[in-house]
Design a protein around this motif. Structure first.
Motif, PDB file in Angstrom:
ATOM      1  N   HIS A 182      95.509  43.122   0.029  1.00  0.00           N
ATOM      2  CA  HIS A 182      94.918  41.895   0.634  1.00  0.00           C
ATOM      3  C   HIS A 182      95.732  40.583   0.263  1.00  0.00           C
ATOM      4  CE1 HIS A 182      90.875  43.693   1.998  1.00  0.00           C
ATOM      5  NE2 HIS A 182      91.959  44.159   2.772  1.00  0.00           N
ATOM      6  N   TRP A 295      95.435  34.666   4.954  1.00  0.00           N
ATOM      7  CA  TRP A 295      94.330  35.860   4.452  1.00  0.00           C
ATOM      8  C   TRP A 295      93.306  35.145   5.713  1.00  0.00           C
ATOM      9  CZ3 TRP A 295      92.454  40.254   3.926  1.00  0.00           C
ATOM     10  CH2 TRP A 295      91.095  40.445   3.565  1.00  0.00           C
ATOM     11  N   LEU A 300      88.849  34.998  -0.792  1.00  0.00           N
ATOM     12  CA  LEU A 300      89.145  36.587  -1.173  1.00  0.00           C
ATOM     13  C   LEU A 300      88.757  36.701  -2.241  1.00  0.00           C
ATOM     14  CD1 LEU A 300      90.656  39.146  -0.640  1.00  0.00           C
ATOM     15  CD2 LEU A 300      92.692  38.206  -1.504  1.00  0.00           C
TER      16      LEU A 300
END
Length: 352
Positions: A182, A295, A300
């Motif tokens: 990610h 993102w 995150l």
């Protein structure tokens, strides 16, 4: 041992740190640069200051508008202009379709960061060169002093590629592959900024304060930065390149030559010949200027035994407002993982 270490003193890191401090946690912020604010950057030069990163705030949502109102009441911000003109190659300069106030700090945009940072414990000009995780704490090794900071939780508020490089030595045994995947998916575009000053006896200044180049391959924006300053001694402009131009010249050994070209090109395009011959000039490269592939969520989080949250304007991808929301969300997540303090208002972002 402190509660939370925050790496990065940009908008997201400072907002997160201030929220946690006001909630009662012990917090330390570590920043590799000499100043605060990240891309809320102000350079002091030639007896004046110039904003060579974010040039103004344009609130779109309730969160940033509330913060802007707070800063206006504290005399940190004021309205600069409500008109940013556009330049199109086949037409020339045209007015915008709608007017919207742009807010600036007369003392420089870094004044916003200094306002948020009040009361925080901040270590400047220190790069974190190593992260280590023990059974119950994070250990951060600082470059200059080889000093270590030990913390229960870690917030990383720097551009995703820099965070990725910092995490690399930890390996897959501690950080799961999905988190790294990610983080790796986030992409940025660069920008090169040229600050140029001119004699006070220059030709008459343009009527516009700011101008966006809609379809120029090399230049994206120009602003009369001196018009933000109280009693400017001489006119100075900030010119920002397009992402494609910056990508082409990012590793140039002679940034001054790049800046000279930018000014010459702008002078020719706008038919303002004297723009090409400044009295002084400084050039700055922004490797991570704008998020091109963000993102999609506000933070995150890593699935690790020790709390680890990444935040920044690349989480959600909405520039300053996105960075603020990301910083607030990071503080909320850390609070949930550490001890879930009751009745904490994480949206009250003003320092005492």
């Amino acid at each position: 041992m402190i509660d939370v270490a925050v790496i990065g003193a940009g908008m997201a890191g400072l907002v997160c740190a201030q929220q946690l401090r006001k909630a009662g946690y012990s917090v330390i912020v570590v920043e590799k640069s000499r100043g605060l604010g990240g891309r809320l950057a102000t350079r002091r030069l030639q007896r004046t200051s110039a904003d060579h990163g974010a040039c103004y705030l344009k609130p779109k949502g309730e969160l940033l508008q509330g913060f802007v109102d707070l800063l206006c009441n504290a005399n940190v911000l004021q309205i600069w202009t409500d008109t940013v003109y556009e330049f199109k190659t086949d037409i020339g300069i045209i007015p915008p379709q709608s007017l919207s106030p742009r807010y600036v700090a007369p003392q420089g945009m870094s004044a916003i960061a200094k306002f948020i940072a009040q009361g925080l414990d901040i270590v400047l000009n220190q790069r974190v060169i190593a992260l280590n995780a023990t059974e119950n704490s994070w250990r951060l090794t600082l470059e200059s002093s080889n000093e270590e900071i030990t913390a229960n939780a870690l917030v990383v508020a720097i551009p995703a590629p820099q965070a990725l490089a910092l995490f690399a030595p930890l390996g897959g045994s501690f950080l799961d592959a999905t988190f790294i995947e990610h983080l790796s998916s986030v992409e940025f575009q660069p920008c090169i900024s040229a600050i140029a000053g001119y004699p006070s006896t220059s030709q008459p200044l343009p009527e516009w304060k700011a101008l966006t180049f809609v379809d120029d391959p090399d230049i994206a924006w120009i602003g009369l930065d001196s018009s933000k300053r109280p009693n400017p001694q001489q006119p100075h402009f900030v010119v920002q390149s397009s992402a494609a131009f910056a990508q082409q010249h990012l590793e140039s050994a002679d940034l001054n030559a790049v800046g000279e070209y930018m000014l010459q090109h702008t002078a020719q395009t706008l038919t303002i010949p004297w723009l090409a011959t400044p009295e002084w000039m400084q050039v700055h490269r922004w490797r991570y200027a704008f998020v091109s592939r963000p993102w999609p969520e506000t933070v995150l989080s890593a699935n690790t035994p020790l709390p680890l949250i990444c935040c920044g304007d690349w989480c959600g991808g909405n520039l300053v407002e996105g960075a603020m929301l990301s910083g607030i969300t990071a503080a909320m997540k850390i609070n949930q993982q550490l001890r879930s303090l009751p009745d904490v208002n994480f949206f009250n972002f003003s320092p005492e």
